[in-house]
Design a protein around this motif. Structure first.
Motif, PDB file in Angstrom:
ATOM      1  N   TRP A  10       0.831  -1.194   0.000  1.00 11.71           N
ATOM      2  CA  TRP A  10       0.000   0.000   0.000  1.00 11.71           C
ATOM      3  C   TRP A  10       0.868   1.247   0.000  1.00 11.71           C
ATOM      4  O   TRP A  10       1.820   1.346   0.760  1.00 11.71           O
ATOM      5  CB  TRP A  10      -0.935   0.027   1.204  1.00 11.71           C
ATOM      6  N   ASN A  11       0.544   2.204  -0.868  1.00 12.43           N
ATOM      7  CA  ASN A  11       1.212   3.490  -0.936  1.00 12.43           C
ATOM      8  C   ASN A  11       0.232   4.533  -0.400  1.00 12.43           C
ATOM      9  O   ASN A  11      -0.700   4.930  -1.102  1.00 12.43           O
ATOM     10  CB  ASN A  11       1.605   3.792  -2.390  1.00 12.43           C
ATOM     11  N   HIS A  12       0.445   4.957   0.848  1.00 19.49           N
ATOM     12  CA  HIS A  12      -0.494   5.891   1.485  1.00 19.49           C
ATOM     13  C   HIS A  12      -0.538   7.232   0.760  1.00 19.49           C
ATOM     14  O   HIS A  12      -1.602   7.833   0.637  1.00 19.49           O
ATOM     15  CB  HIS A  12      -0.122   6.113   2.953  1.00 19.49           C
ATOM     16  N   ALA A  13       0.617   7.696   0.294  1.00 19.10           N
ATOM     17  CA  ALA A  13       0.667   9.006  -0.358  1.00 19.10           C
ATOM     18  C   ALA A  13      -0.121   9.014  -1.666  1.00 19.10           C
ATOM     19  O   ALA A  13      -0.800   9.993  -1.986  1.00 19.10           O
ATOM     20  CB  ALA A  13       2.118   9.399  -0.619  1.00 19.10           C
ATOM     21  N   ALA A  14      -0.051   7.933  -2.434  1.00 21.29           N
ATOM     22  CA  ALA A  14      -0.717   7.881  -3.732  1.00 21.29           C
ATOM     23  C   ALA A  14      -2.137   7.326  -3.650  1.00 21.29           C
ATOM     24  O   ALA A  14      -2.946   7.558  -4.544  1.00 21.29           O
ATOM     25  CB  ALA A  14       0.105   7.040  -4.702  1.00 21.29           C
ATOM     26  N   GLY A  15      -2.456   6.568  -2.602  1.00 22.40           N
ATOM     27  CA  GLY A  15      -3.806   6.035  -2.441  1.00 22.40           C
ATOM     28  C   GLY A  15      -4.096   4.793  -3.258  1.00 22.40           C
ATOM     29  O   GLY A  15      -5.217   4.591  -3.692  1.00 22.40           O
ATOM     30  N   TYR A  16      -3.088   3.960  -3.466  1.00 18.04           N
ATOM     31  CA  TYR A  16      -3.320   2.697  -4.168  1.00 18.04           C
ATOM     32  C   TYR A  16      -2.352   1.639  -3.666  1.00 18.04           C
ATOM     33  O   TYR A  16      -1.395   1.937  -2.949  1.00 18.04           O
ATOM     34  CB  TYR A  16      -3.193   2.855  -5.691  1.00 18.04           C
ATOM     35  N   GLY A  17      -2.619   0.382  -4.022  1.00 16.13           N
ATOM     36  CA  GLY A  17      -1.767  -0.711  -3.581  1.00 16.13           C
ATOM     37  C   GLY A  17      -2.014  -1.958  -4.398  1.00 16.13           C
ATOM     38  O   GLY A  17      -2.484  -1.885  -5.537  1.00 16.13           O
ATOM     39  N   SER A  18      -1.710  -3.107  -3.789  1.00 17.77           N
ATOM     40  CA  SER A  18      -1.878  -4.377  -4.491  1.00 17.77           C
ATOM     41  C   SER A  18      -2.452  -5.423  -3.546  1.00 17.77           C
ATOM     42  O   SER A  18      -2.247  -5.377  -2.337  1.00 17.77           O
ATOM     43  CB  SER A  18      -0.544  -4.851  -5.055  1.00 17.77           C
ATOM     44  N   ILE A  19      -3.179  -6.356  -4.147  1.00 20.64           N
ATOM     45  CA  ILE A  19      -3.789  -7.461  -3.414  1.00 20.64           C
ATOM     46  C   ILE A  19      -3.232  -8.755  -3.978  1.00 20.64           C
ATOM     47  O   ILE A  19      -3.146  -8.927  -5.192  1.00 20.64           O
ATOM     48  CB  ILE A  19      -5.321  -7.460  -3.560  1.00 20.64           C
ATOM     49  N   ARG A  20      -2.844  -9.669  -3.086  1.00 19.37           N
ATOM     50  CA  ARG A  20      -2.391 -10.996  -3.493  1.00 19.37           C
ATOM     51  C   ARG A  20      -3.562 -11.952  -3.331  1.00 19.37           C
ATOM     52  O   ARG A  20      -4.049 -12.160  -2.218  1.00 19.37           O
ATOM     53  CB  ARG A  20      -1.209 -11.454  -2.630  1.00 19.37           C
ATOM     54  N   PRO A  21      -4.047 -12.543  -4.431  1.00 23.12           N
ATOM     55  CA  PRO A  21      -5.150 -13.498  -4.323  1.00 23.12           C
ATOM     56  C   PRO A  21      -4.752 -14.712  -3.484  1.00 23.12           C
ATOM     57  O   PRO A  21      -3.612 -15.169  -3.541  1.00 23.12           O
ATOM     58  CB  PRO A  21      -5.417 -13.910  -5.770  1.00 23.12           C
ATOM     59  N   ALA A  22      -5.696 -15.223  -2.694  1.00 24.04           N
ATOM     60  CA  ALA A  22      -5.410 -16.350  -1.801  1.00 24.04           C
ATOM     61  C   ALA A  22      -5.067 -17.611  -2.578  1.00 24.04           C
ATOM     62  O   ALA A  22      -4.263 -18.411  -2.138  1.00 24.04           O
ATOM     63  CB  ALA A  22      -6.603 -16.608  -0.884  1.00 24.04           C
ATOM     64  N   GLY A  23      -5.639 -17.818  -3.734  1.00 19.46           N
ATOM     65  CA  GLY A  23      -5.380 -19.020  -4.520  1.00 19.46           C
ATOM     66  C   GLY A  23      -4.111 -18.945  -5.334  1.00 19.46           C
ATOM     67  O   GLY A  23      -3.791 -19.873  -6.069  1.00 19.46           O
ATOM     68  N   GLY A  24      -3.369 -17.854  -5.248  1.00 18.52           N
ATOM     69  CA  GLY A  24      -2.173 -17.668  -6.042  1.00 18.52           C
ATOM     70  C   GLY A  24      -2.467 -16.829  -7.272  1.00 18.52           C
ATOM     71  O   GLY A  24      -3.596 -16.410  -7.506  1.00 18.52           O
ATOM     72  N   GLY A  25      -1.466 -16.593  -8.073  1.00 17.40           N
ATOM     73  CA  GLY A  25      -1.633 -15.780  -9.273  1.00 17.40           C
ATOM     74  C   GLY A  25      -1.022 -14.411  -9.104  1.00 17.40           C
ATOM     75  O   GLY A  25      -0.400 -14.099  -8.085  1.00 17.40           O
ATOM     76  N   ASP A  26      -1.188 -13.587 -10.143  1.00 19.95           N
ATOM     77  CA  ASP A  26      -0.615 -12.245 -10.139  1.00 19.95           C
ATOM     78  C   ASP A  26      -1.322 -11.342  -9.147  1.00 19.95           C
ATOM     79  O   ASP A  26      -2.518 -11.472  -8.915  1.00 19.95           O
ATOM     80  CB  ASP A  26      -0.739 -11.618 -11.538  1.00 19.95           C
ATOM     81  N   GLU A  27      -0.542 -10.401  -8.595  1.00 17.03           N
ATOM     82  CA  GLU A  27      -1.132  -9.413  -7.706  1.00 17.03           C
ATOM     83  C   GLU A  27      -1.989  -8.457  -8.521  1.00 17.03           C
ATOM     84  O   GLU A  27      -1.715  -8.197  -9.687  1.00 17.03           O
ATOM     85  CB  GLU A  27      -0.036  -8.664  -6.954  1.00 17.03           C
ATOM     86  N   LEU A  28      -3.016  -7.929  -7.876  1.00 20.33           N
ATOM     87  CA  LEU A  28      -3.965  -7.033  -8.539  1.00 20.33           C
ATOM     88  C   LEU A  28      -3.833  -5.621  -8.000  1.00 20.33           C
ATOM     89  O   LEU A  28      -3.616  -5.411  -6.798  1.00 20.33           O
ATOM     90  CB  LEU A  28      -5.397  -7.510  -8.307  1.00 20.33           C
ATOM     91  N   MET A  75      -6.334 -18.164   7.303  1.00 20.11           N
ATOM     92  CA  MET A  75      -6.610 -19.069   6.198  1.00 20.11           C
ATOM     93  C   MET A  75      -6.025 -18.522   4.896  1.00 20.11           C
ATOM     94  O   MET A  75      -5.409 -19.253   4.127  1.00 20.11           O
ATOM     95  CB  MET A  75      -8.112 -19.265   6.035  1.00 20.11           C
ATOM     96  N   ALA A  76      -6.163 -17.234   4.671  1.00 23.67           N
ATOM     97  CA  ALA A  76      -5.633 -16.638   3.447  1.00 23.67           C
ATOM     98  C   ALA A  76      -4.117 -16.730   3.412  1.00 23.67           C
ATOM     99  O   ALA A  76      -3.523 -16.983   2.371  1.00 23.67           O
ATOM    100  CB  ALA A  76      -6.082 -15.185   3.329  1.00 23.67           C
ATOM    101  N   LEU A  77      -3.473 -16.561   4.561  1.00 25.97           N
ATOM    102  CA  LEU A  77      -2.021 -16.676   4.606  1.00 25.97           C
ATOM    103  C   LEU A  77      -1.573 -18.120   4.382  1.00 25.97           C
ATOM    104  O   LEU A  77      -0.557 -18.365   3.747  1.00 25.97           O
ATOM    105  CB  LEU A  77      -1.469 -16.172   5.943  1.00 25.97           C
ATOM    106  N   ARG A  78      -2.311 -19.088   4.897  1.00 26.20           N
ATOM    107  CA  ARG A  78      -1.956 -20.493   4.685  1.00 26.20           C
ATOM    108  C   ARG A  78      -2.066 -20.869   3.223  1.00 26.20           C
ATOM    109  O   ARG A  78      -1.284 -21.642   2.699  1.00 26.20           O
ATOM    110  CB  ARG A  78      -2.859 -21.397   5.521  1.00 26.20           C
ATOM    111  N   GLU A  79      -3.060 -20.304   2.538  1.00 28.09           N
ATOM    112  CA  GLU A  79      -3.254 -20.621   1.136  1.00 28.09           C
ATOM    113  C   GLU A  79      -2.188 -19.982   0.258  1.00 28.09           C
ATOM    114  O   GLU A  79      -1.894 -20.462  -0.823  1.00 28.09           O
ATOM    115  CB  GLU A  79      -4.641 -20.170   0.681  1.00 28.09           C
ATOM    116  N   ALA A  80      -1.622 -18.873   0.714  1.00 31.23           N
ATOM    117  CA  ALA A  80      -0.567 -18.218  -0.063  1.00 31.23           C
ATOM    118  C   ALA A  80       0.685 -19.082  -0.008  1.00 31.23           C
ATOM    119  O   ALA A  80       1.060 -19.589   1.045  1.00 31.23           O
ATOM    120  CB  ALA A  80      -0.272 -16.844   0.521  1.00 31.23           C
TER     121      ALA A  80
END
Length: 131
Positions: A10-28, A75-80
């Motif tokens: 997360w970039n607080h100054a810019a107001g955006y970040g990324s999410i890692r899907p629990a099932g794997g794959g590219d960050e969004l 659970m989400a961390l275990r799946e990662a």
């Protein structure tokens, strides 16, 4: 269709970040406007439920975020798997180090601005007041 994941950056100054899907794959990509308006800001490693859309620039991004209960976090961390889990561990370590460094700087600033001896320097303290 809804997916689960964790906020991985997360970039607080810019107001955006990324999410890692629990099932794997590219960050969004995720923007601040996608978060619920419940008064809470984005928190790293926060478990989230989201939908995926393609933005104007052609990148996939997370929208319509919902916060998941605290039990979903583990659970989400275990799946990662693989690199994602190591990244979470690095984020935790950075946060701990950042808090420690902030505390040291705060103490240094306070000590630098406060006179610890009541009458100037230690040499100026009368012998009766010395320990």
């Amino acid at each position: 269709m809804r997916f689960d994941g964790v906020l991985s950056g997360w970039n607080h100054a810019a107001g955006y970040g990324s999410i890692r899907p629990a099932g794997g794959g590219d960050e969004l990509f995720v923007a601040l406007g996608a978060f619920p308006t419940d008064g809470l800001g984005p928190r790293l490693d926060e478990p989230l439920s989201f939908e995926v859309v393609t933005g104007r620039d052609g990148r996939k991004q997370a929208v319509n975020l919902k916060r998941l209960p605290a039990g979903a976090h583990a659970m989400a961390l275990r799946e990662a798997t693989g690199v994602g889990h190591a990244r979470v561990q690095r984020a935790h370590r950075k946060r701990r180090l950042g808090l420690a460094a902030g505390a040291v700087v705060t103490v240094m600033l306070v000590m630098g601005g406060v006179h610890w001896w009541p009458h100037g320097s230690p040499a100026d303290v009368p012998p009766a007041m010395r320990r």
